[in-house]
Design an enzyme around this catalytic site. Sequence first.
Site, PDB file in Angstrom:
ATOM      1  N   CYS A   1       0.834  -1.215   0.000  1.00 14.83           N
ATOM      2  CA  CYS A   1       0.000   0.000   0.000  1.00 14.83           C
ATOM      3  C   CYS A   1       0.864   1.259   0.000  1.00 14.83           C
ATOM      4  CB  CYS A   1      -0.914  -0.045   1.225  1.00 14.83           C
ATOM      5  SG  CYS A   1      -1.811   1.471   1.557  1.00 14.83           S
TER       6      CYS A   1
ATOM      7  N   CYS B   1       0.065   3.748   2.779  1.00 14.09           N
ATOM      8  CA  CYS B   1       0.522   3.210   4.066  1.00 14.09           C
ATOM      9  C   CYS B   1       2.009   3.483   4.257  1.00 14.09           C
ATOM     10  CB  CYS B   1       0.281   1.701   4.133  1.00 14.09           C
ATOM     11  SG  CYS B   1      -1.439   1.191   4.060  1.00 14.09           S
TER      12      CYS B   1
END
Length: 144
Positions: free
Chosen positions: A69, A72
Amino acid sequence: MSESKIVICPACASANRVPVEKLGAGGTCGRCHAALFQAAPLTLTAANFDAHAGRGDLPLLVDFWAEWCGPCRQMAPAFAAAARELEPRMRLGKLDTEAESAIAARYAIRSIPTMILVKGGREVGRQSGAMPASAIVGWARGLA
């Protein structure tokens, strides 16, 4: 008698009773002698998640994330900076949703990054999307 808090050791997940006025002094685990606070998010796993989320007296701010991600990875330094600011009044931890899918499912994580604040084993707040450190700190303090 002074008020104390149960602080879960980040290394061995043992419960430690710490007087509130000594939280800022750090301290070490009575069992394994590891530092109770590291000014950094700890890695949450199936082995230690429930101890930190349910047995400790400190609110637990969890960053649900995954390696693949982009947002993230982008938020990771901000979350680490927030840990330096929020400890020792709050514990911060990162939970890899790929490695710990059962816990992610228990909290119905549908998008990442998602932060959840847990107090006394109960979710008290949820925020999805990447945030800068100042926003993470403000949001968490507003709920704790």
